[in-house]
Scaffold this active site. Structure first.
Site, PDB file in Angstrom:
ATOM      1  CG  ASP A  28      89.197  44.504  70.581  1.00 25.60           C
ATOM      2  OD1 ASP A  28      88.560  43.249  71.248  1.00 25.60           O
ATOM      3  OD2 ASP A  28      88.761  44.860  70.161  1.00 25.60           O
ATOM      4  CG  ASP A  33      87.589  40.377  68.519  1.00 30.69           C
ATOM      5  OD1 ASP A  33      88.016  40.411  69.610  1.00 30.69           O
ATOM      6  OD2 ASP A  33      87.723  41.645  67.835  1.00 30.69           O
ATOM      7  CD  GLU A  37      89.299  39.628  73.279  1.00 28.57           C
ATOM      8  OE1 GLU A  37      88.188  40.558  73.141  1.00 28.57           O
ATOM      9  OE2 GLU A  37      89.367  40.004  74.502  1.00 28.57           O
ATOM     10  CG  ASP A  60      83.316  41.469  69.087  1.00 33.15           C
ATOM     11  OD1 ASP A  60      82.327  40.293  69.455  1.00 33.15           O
ATOM     12  OD2 ASP A  60      84.008  41.586  70.267  1.00 33.15           O
ATOM     13  NE  ARG A  75      80.574  38.306  75.587  1.00 34.69           N
ATOM     14  CZ  ARG A  75      81.330  39.352  75.539  1.00 34.69           C
ATOM     15  NH1 ARG A  75      81.982  39.751  74.997  1.00 34.69           N
ATOM     16  NH2 ARG A  75      81.997  39.592  76.917  1.00 34.69           N
TER      17      ARG A  75
END
EC number: 4.2.2.2
Length: 374
Positions: free
Chosen positions: A150, A152, A187, A191, A239
């Protein structure tokens, strides 16, 4: 095609030396971050320097931990990790399994501003957890390692009142064989999850990213207020954001080279999509990959005005295996509540013509106004 952004002439100007002003983020965020009276100003030359500065700010003069932090911070980052970024670019498919690198800002509510100097760069992310009043500006994030962990570039968890402004985030919009569940090599860019609301994402240049950003990590994680304005998205897959519930105001953005889907409004969320420029984009406004609880949108004064414009701007659509709704008729499906902040959007044409002079790093935090559109 890569969207080329011009650089400011004063390439090494230290932005932190500019006079400070009250926050005017053009969106839901109202924070100054750490740039307030009584702030302690520090300079960091590395990721570890930033970590150490933040950890020290959690302690009082006696070395005891202070809940929420002992004082607000302004951290000027002047490190350069171009060598790591170039090495990652030369080994795209080797980045996913590496350890993620990042600065975690956890349980800090006094306020932190992290601002990069022109010419700085980072091969590490910044991850916010249970904090508030955070500002990240003029940071250049490239080819984050640790997609499997993850990794990011920017992650906002349980952290309200955040401003992400004038940054560049980039990787490679490419799928390497063998990644778990067919997941992407890298990633997300940004987010935003859990109890994170009142966030403004502005004047960022985001390119070569497959999964740009979430608003909510699951169907039960809904209900935040987010603004995305004056960002350039180039050669990105999907996204923009993936919106689960809540309200998104997206204005004066440039979307070019969308390879899968753009603003994906789900879980009964609503998006006000205003004065943006769309080109070379597949499914730019949609509700998909869910199958139920579709979202709605209000379309205002974008360059695309009707389906008659799709061919002109190379707007295309496809189906999804689950039930879906596309904006193929280019009509509003909902009505956005009144916007609670002041903002002055320029025309979509001005976004196309001028935004590249203002979005991203090394622009001295300049903003686009109607006076610049002539």
């Amino acid at each position: 095609m890569k969207y080329l952004l011009p650089s400011a002439a004063a390439g090494l100007l230290l932005l932190a030396a500019q006079p400070t002003m009250a926050a005017n983020t053009g969106g839901y965020a109202t924070t100054d971050g750490g740039d307030v009276a009584g702030a302690v100003k520090k300079t960091a030359r590395s990721m570890q320097d930033i970590i150490d500065i933040i950890e020290a700010a959690k302690l009082d003069s006696n070395g005891k931990k202070v809940k929420g932090g002992a004082y607000p911070l302004v951290i000027t980052y002047n490190g350069n990790e171009d060598a790591l970024i170039k090495a990652a670019e030369a080994n795209i498919c080797g980045q996913w399994s590496k350890d993620a690198r990042g600065v975690e800002i956890k349980e800090f509510t006094k306020g932190i501003t992290i601002i990069g100097t022109n010419g700085s760069s980072a091969n590490f992310g910044i991850w916010l957890t249970k904090s508030s009043d955070i500002v990240i500006r003029n940071m250049r994030f490239g080819y984050m390692p640790g997609g499997a962990q993850d990794g990011d570039a920017i992650r906002i968890d349980n952290t309200p009142n955040v401003w992400i402004d004038h940054n560049e985030i980039f990787a490679k919009n490419f799928e390497c064989a063998g990644t778990k569940d067919g997941d992407t090599t890298f990633e997300s860019a940004i987010d935003i999850k859990k109890a994170s609301t009142n966030v403004t994402i502005s004047y960022n240049y985001i390119h070569g990213i497959k999964k740009v950003g979430l608003s909510g990590f699951s169907s039960s994680d809904t209900g935040r207020d987010l603004t995305y304005h004056h960002n350039i998205y180039d050669d990105v897959n999907a996204r923009l954001p993936l919106q689960r519930g809540g309200q998104v105001h997206a204005y004066n953005n440039l979307y070019t080279g969308i390879t899968s889907s753009g603003l994906n409004v789900r879980q009964k969320g609503i998006a006000l999509i205003e004065r943006n420029w769309f080109e070379n984009a597949k499914n730019p406004v949609t509700s998909r990959y869910d199958g139920s609880n579709f979202g709605t949108w209000e379309l205002r004064n974008n360059n695309v005005m009707s389906p008659a414009d799709f061919a002109k701007y190379n707007i295309t659509w496809d189906k999804d295996s689950k039930p879906y709704v596309n904006a193929e008729d280019w009509k509003s499906t909902g009505t956005f509540a009144s916007v609670p902040y002041s903002y002055s959007p320029v025309s979509a044409q001005c976004v196309k013509d001028k935004l590249a002079n203002y979005a991203g790093v090394n622009k001295n935090l300049a903003v686009l106004t109607a006076a610049n559109c002539n």
